[in-house]
Design a protein around this motif. Structure first.
Motif, mmCIF file in Angstrom:
data_model
loop_
_atom_site.group_PDB
_atom_site.id
_atom_site.type_symbol
_atom_site.label_atom_id
_atom_site.label_comp_id
_atom_site.label_asym_id
_atom_site.label_seq_id
_atom_site.Cartn_x
_atom_site.Cartn_y
_atom_site.Cartn_z
ATOM 1 N N THR A 116 12.007 78.707 -122.788
ATOM 2 C CA THR A 116 11.094 77.911 -121.979
ATOM 3 C C THR A 116 9.923 77.450 -122.837
ATOM 4 O O THR A 116 9.335 78.240 -123.572
ATOM 5 C CB THR A 116 10.562 78.708 -120.781
ATOM 6 N N THR A 156 9.419 72.483 -113.342
ATOM 7 C CA THR A 156 10.302 72.916 -114.416
ATOM 8 C C THR A 156 11.474 71.958 -114.531
ATOM 9 O O THR A 156 12.186 71.704 -113.553
ATOM 10 C CB THR A 156 10.835 74.339 -114.158
ATOM 11 N N THR A 211 15.011 71.354 -116.367
ATOM 12 C CA THR A 211 16.086 72.023 -117.096
ATOM 13 C C THR A 211 16.949 70.982 -117.791
ATOM 14 O O THR A 211 17.400 70.021 -117.154
ATOM 15 C CB THR A 211 16.948 72.870 -116.148
ATOM 16 N N ARG A 261 17.802 74.629 -121.915
ATOM 17 C CA ARG A 261 16.363 74.771 -122.166
ATOM 18 C C ARG A 261 15.557 74.385 -120.927
ATOM 19 O O ARG A 261 15.962 73.494 -120.179
ATOM 20 C CB ARG A 261 15.936 73.890 -123.338
ATOM 21 N N GLU A 262 14.416 75.034 -120.773
ATOM 22 C CA GLU A 262 13.527 74.715 -119.664
ATOM 23 C C GLU A 262 12.178 74.261 -120.191
ATOM 24 O O GLU A 262 11.627 74.857 -121.129
ATOM 25 C CB GLU A 262 13.341 75.937 -118.753
ATOM 26 N N THR A 308 8.347 73.436 -118.808
ATOM 27 C CA THR A 308 7.438 73.518 -117.669
ATOM 28 C C THR A 308 6.222 72.646 -117.933
ATOM 29 O O THR A 308 5.792 72.470 -119.073
ATOM 30 C CB THR A 308 6.990 74.972 -117.413
#
Length: 431
Positions: free
Chosen positions: A2, A157, A159, A164-165, A167
Motif C-alpha cells: 500500500t 483506496t 486497487t 497494489r493499493e 490510498t
C-alpha cells in the motif's frame, strides 16, 4: 503493498497529465495511473491522426505548467485566421450571396498574434508527461488499470490489477468518456447520440503551411481543414494537414473502404474549392459523436475532470480546451482547500468546482448543439436564418470579435450579451 498519496489521478491523457503536473507543482503528492505510456515523439514520423485546436487560453495554462516549451520543441502549428461559411445550395441562396455569409476571424483584429495552435494529441500528452516526470512529488504508474475503488470517511483506496493499493484523500477520474472511475463511484450520465459521425484524414498537400483553419457547413455536416507542419525535405513544397468530414455513418463507412486514390478524388470533389491540391493520404479513422454529461462531478472522495465529466460535439474542437479549464479550476479549488486546512474531499470545495465548471461546460454543449441543428438541414427558412445570422456576424465586427476573444480563451469572461442570452435559454440546466 500500500502506498499513500494526497491525490490519485486515474488517466494520464492530456487532462490527467496536466492535472498531475499542476498538483505536483502545488505541493501535493500525486500518483498517476494509466494503462500505457504516451507514444515517443519521432520528428520524422507522419503526424498523429488525432489533433486538437488548442486555444490561447489553453496555451496560457500549459505555459504556466512549463509544458508549452516542450510542445514547441516538438511541433505545433499556429493559425491566425478562422473562417466559416454555409455550403448548402438552396433557391434562397441568391437572397444572401455566399460572400456576405462567410465569416472570418483574424487574430490581428482581436489584438492577438494568433487564434490558437493545431497540435497533435500525442505531442501535447508527451510534453505533459515530461513535466509530470520532472516533478518530485508526482509518481507515474503505467501499464496498469484499476480493478477496484473503495471509499471511507477517511480516505479512498484504488486497487490496481497487480494487487497494489494506493490510498489518497481524493481520487480524480480523468480516464475518458468510458471512465472506470465514474462507474466505480456510481455517477450516472446523460447521453445523446448524434446522427452524424466524424471521419479524420491525415493528408499531404501541395503548398506552404497555411495560416488559416476553416469549416464549410453542409446539410450532412461540416467539412474542415486544419493546417499542420511542413512535410520536410523529403517532400519539397508540401505540407501536412488534418481534414474532418462529418456525415452519415453509412456514407463514411463507404469512404473509409475506398483505396487512397479514390478517396482523394472524393475529397477534392466534396470539399470546398479552397482546399489545396492533395498529394497523399496517410491515415484515416472515423468515430461516433455524442454529447455526454455526468449527472454529478463528484461523489464522496471521487471527482471528475475532462471527458470523464463531459463530452461534446467536436464541431469547434473545444473538448480538450474545456478539459484544461476543468483542470485549472480543480487545481485552484484544491489549493484553497489545503490553505484552509480542510479535507480535499470536503463537499464545500468540490461543490465550488462543480458550480464553476458545470454551467460553462453546459453553455458550450448547448452552443455546439445549436450549430449542429441549425446547419444540419436544408429547410429553406432555417437556411435563410443561418445565412442572415452569418451576415450579421460579418456586419457587426465588435460583437463578433468579443465572442471570438472569449471562445479562443483570450478573454476569460463571457461577454454580457451572451450571458443574457444563455440565461434565457430553456433546458440549459437539464444538460
Amino acid at each position: 503493498m500500500t502506498q499513500a498519496f494526497d491525490i490519485v489521478v486515474v488517466g494520464a491523457g492530456m487532462v490527467g497529465a496536466a492535472l498531475a503536473t499542476g498538483l505536483g507543482q502545488s505541493g501535493f503528492s500525486v500518483a498517476v495511473v494509466d494503462r500505457a505510456l504516451p507514444p515517443a515523439f519521432d520528428p520524422q514520423a507522419s503526424p498523429d491522426i488525432r489533433v486538437s485546436a488548442l486555444s490561447a487560453g489553453s496555451e496560457r495554462y500549459l505555459r504556466g505548467l512549463g509544458a508549452w516549451s516542450n510542445i514547441l520543441d516538438m511541433r505545433a502549428t499556429p493559425y491566425q485566421r478562422l473562417a466559416v461559411w454555409d455550403e448548402t445550395r438552396s433557391p434562397l441562396q441568391n437572397l444572401v450571396p455566399r460572400k456576405l455569409s462567410e465569416v472570418e476571424f483574424d487574430a490581428t483584429e482581436l489584438g492577438a498574434q494568433h487564434l490558437g495552435h493545431i497540435v497533435e494529441n500525442s505531442v501535447t500528452q508527451q510534453a505533459l508527461w515530461q513535466t509530470a516526470e520532472a516533478e518530485p512529488l508526482v509518481t507515474l504508474i503505467h501499464g496498469h488499470v484499476i480493478s477496484a475503488l473503495d471509499q471511507s470517511s477517511e480516505s479512498a483506496t484504488v486497487t490496481l490489477d497487480d494487487g497494489r493499493e494506493l490510498t489518497a484523500a481524493l481520487v480524480i477520474g480523468a480516464d475518458g468518456a468510458q471512465s472506470q472511475v465514474r462507474d466505480f463511484a456510481g455517477i450516472g450520465t446523460t447521453r445523446n447520440q448524434y446522427d452524424q459521425q466524424a471521419m479524420v484524414i491525415s493528408v499531404r498537400y501541395q503548398g506552404a503551411v497555411e495560416n488559416i483553419t476553416w469549416q464549410g457547413f453542409h446539410p450532412s455536416g461540416p467539412r474542415a481543414f486544419l493546417p499542420l507542419h511542413s512535410a520536410g525535405p523529403d517532400y519539397p513544397g508540401e505540407s501536412w494537414a488534418s481534414l474532418v468530414w462529418y456525415d452519415a455513418p453509412e456514407k463514411l463507412a463507404r469512404l473509409k473502404a475506398l483505396v487512397d486514390k479514390e478517396l482523394m478524388a472524393e475529397i477534392q470533389s466534396a470539399f470546398p474549392s479552397c482546399l489545396p491540391l492533395l498529394t497523399h493520404i496517410d491515415a484515416r479513422a472515423s468515430f461516433p459523436i455524442a454529447r455526454q454529461h455526468a449527472k454529478h462531478y463528484f461523489a464522496g472522495r471521487v471527482v471528475l475532470a475532462g471527458d470523464s465529466a463531459h463530452t461534446i460535439n467536436p464541431l469547434a474542437g473545444q473538448g480538450v480546451n474545456l478539459g484544461f479549464q476543468d483542470a485549472q479550476a480543480l487545481q485552484d479549488v484544491l489549493r484553497e482547500a489545503r490553505r484552509a486546512g480542510d479535507d480535499l474531499a470536503d463537499r464545500r470545495w468540490l461543490n465550488q468546482y462543480e458550480h464553476q465548471r458545470r454551467p460553462a461546460n453546459r453553455r458550450m454543449m448547448l452552443t455546439m448543439d445549436l450549430f449542429y441543428h441549425l446547419f444540419s438541414n436544408q429547410i429553406p427558412p432555417v437556411h435563410l436564418l443561418r445565412n442572415l445570422g452569418l451576415s450579421a456576424a460579418r456586419a457587426l465586427p465588435f460583437a463578433r470579435n468579443r465572442v471570438a476573444r472569449y471562445a479562443m480563451g483570450i478573454d476569460e469572461e463571457l461577454p454580457a450579451i451572451l450571458k443574457q442570452i444563455t440565461a434565457r435559454i430553456p433546458g440549459l440546466n437539464q444538460l
